[in-house]
Design a protein around this motif. Structure first.
Motif, PDB file in Angstrom:
ATOM      1  N   TRP A 238     -17.917  50.803  59.406  1.00 15.26           N
ATOM      2  CA  TRP A 238     -18.921  50.778  60.469  1.00 15.26           C
ATOM      3  C   TRP A 238     -18.805  49.475  61.273  1.00 15.26           C
ATOM      4  N   LEU A 239     -18.634  48.357  60.596  1.00  8.83           N
ATOM      5  CA  LEU A 239     -18.556  47.056  61.266  1.00  8.83           C
ATOM      6  C   LEU A 239     -17.366  47.004  62.229  1.00  8.83           C
ATOM      7  N   THR A 240     -16.189  47.390  61.756  1.00 12.20           N
ATOM      8  CA  THR A 240     -15.004  47.305  62.619  1.00 12.20           C
ATOM      9  C   THR A 240     -15.082  48.297  63.779  1.00 12.20           C
ATOM     10  N   ASP A 241     -15.750  49.437  63.559  1.00 12.37           N
ATOM     11  CA  ASP A 241     -15.981  50.351  64.687  1.00 12.37           C
ATOM     12  C   ASP A 241     -16.825  49.676  65.760  1.00 12.37           C
ATOM     13  N   GLN A 242     -17.825  48.926  65.321  1.00  9.52           N
ATOM     14  CA  GLN A 242     -18.700  48.229  66.281  1.00  9.52           C
ATOM     15  C   GLN A 242     -17.946  47.151  67.053  1.00  9.52           C
ATOM     16  N   LEU A 243     -16.870  46.644  66.491  1.00  8.04           N
ATOM     17  CA  LEU A 243     -16.105  45.573  67.124  1.00  8.04           C
ATOM     18  C   LEU A 243     -14.897  46.095  67.885  1.00  8.04           C
TER      19      LEU A 243
END
Length: 421
Positions: A238-243
């Motif tokens: 989820w974090l890397t998708d947001q970035l």
């Protein structure tokens, strides 16, 4: 193949394109499959792939084919000449400039006897230690992928990447019933003599045989979760998708303007892991993957747009790859569990599609209730509700122990304040 890649790039330029990128990959695989606790297949395969990207008049077109035959390549380029006319203009389109290098990594030849021995050891260990666990599907394999990437902007990269890998999926059955499916897997530089000791395979089987009897929680409560490394992968995803491009280009990222800000607990440091087993030193855009610390002691250091995304948004470009490792903490798993008054040990976190602000409700799978520091019963139909971004800030402890899945190297995380129902 490097010469062939350069010839195809020249053919793109001769066809009127102003810039181009050509990637050729050839992959040899030796694999042994297990189905329902028995060896089912051993085979060797080879596949090849050609990927093209070209730019003309600020319009971009891409194509992928599985044949390197001259006639097939010429037909593909002709199709690209036709299709590029319908592409929207965008000045951010570009190819990787000035990347040069040759990389050889991992085992370059398959040891088929080692593959067979590993599979036998896995089946023997399962039979002796976890006879109620049924291996539904398992693959033990060696892959060697040779990749050549050239662009019209002075990029020429070659990578020869070898690795072993194991993937195992199964469930348990006994007189009480059946557990839900569970799985694990990852990449290795060498196959182990004791397969249950790597990739959390033994832990997965040990948990699964205890999940044939499950219970729902008797009442709603607010408590802690301990995420196993497999569940931590969901959090990082989820974090890397947001970035990444999709969230950043749509202005939907919760971290759109957060570089330099605290977005996680001060104990959390997250880096990319290009040195991990099975991880390519180059990415598909034609850049050499660089060491990157994305979160340093809780503070966001950079975003992760592609080369196109970085040019479009005028952001720094950080070719980071897709493998991640989190620094170990200072608490043992045993002490972490003992500190939980009420909560759950979560083997898998199914968050579905969190809301744009990170709110989510998800079913926890392959999980156990924690009460007064003790792991008690396996859970069923249990949901947790929270906010993913807040979970990163609410990390209360990080384990000393780290599981190595090749690309991912992750500890256990304790996170407080989740709502159980």
């Amino acid at each position: 193949m490097q010469t062939q890649a350069k010839n195809i790039l020249q053919a793109l330029l001769d066809a009127g394109f102003e810039d181009g990128r050509v990637s050729i990959s050839v992959t040899d695989v030796n694999e042994l499959n297990i189905a329902h606790n028995h060896v089912s297949l051993m085979r060797t395969t080879q596949s090849q792939a050609l990927s093209l990207m070209a730019i003309k008049d600020q319009r971009r077109v891409t194509a992928s084919v599985s044949s390197l035959d001259d006639a097939a390549v010429q037909r593909t380029i002709a199709d690209m000449q036709r299709d590029v006319k319908a592409s929207p203009q965008d000045a951010a389109y570009a190819v990787a400039p000035d990347q040069q290098g040759e990389f050889t990594k991992g085992p370059q030849a398959a040891d088929r006897e080692a593959i067979a021995a590993c599979a036998k050891s896995l089946l023997d260990a399962r039979g002796k230690q976890y006879p109620n666990f049924v291996i539904e599907e398992c693959t033990v394999k060696h892959a060697l992928q040779k990749t050549f990437i050239v662009t019209s902007r002075n990029t020429a990269l070659m990578s020869s990447l070898g690795s072993y890998s194991m993937m195992i999926m199964g469930s348990s059955k006994d007189e009480h019933g059946s557990s839900s499916f569970t799985y694990t897997g990852g990449d290795l530089d060498a196959l182990p003599e004791q397969p249950l000791d790597v990739l959390d395979i033994g832990a997965m089987m040990a948990n699964s045989v205890q999940e044939t009897r499950t219970e729902m929680i008797p009442a709603k409560f607010i408590g802690d979760v301990i995420l196993t490394p497999m569940a931590v992968m969901d959090l990082i995803g989820w974090l890397t998708d947001q970035l990444g491009d999709v969230a950043l280009l749509s202005q939907a990222s919760v971290y759109q303007k957060s570089v330099g800000e605290m977005i996680a607990a001060p104990t959390l440091t997250l880096r990319n892991n290009p040195q991990g087993a099975g991880q390519s030193p180059i990415n598909g855009e034609g850049f050499i993957v660089q060491p990157v610390t994305v979160i340093d002691a809780g503070r966001l250091q950079c975003q992760l747009p592609s080369y196109y995304g970085s040019r479009k948004l005028k952001l720094p470009h950080t070719p980071a790859g897709g493998a991640w490792r989190m620094d170990a903490g200072d608490v043992s798993r045993a002490d972490m569990q003992a500190s939980v008054e009420r909560g759950a040990l979560v083997g898998r976190l199914s968050m579905g599609s969190p809301a744009p602000n990170g709110d989510f409700s998800g079913v926890i799978k392959n999980s156990f209730l924690l009460e007064n520091g003790q792991r008690t019963k396996a859970l069923s139909e249990t949901m947790i509700t929270g906010n993913v971004a807040q979970m990163l800030l609410d990390i209360a402890a990080i384990s000393q122990e780290v599981s190595d899945f090749g690309g991912y190297q992750l500890p256990w995380l304790k996170i407080s304040g989740l709502r159980f129902s």
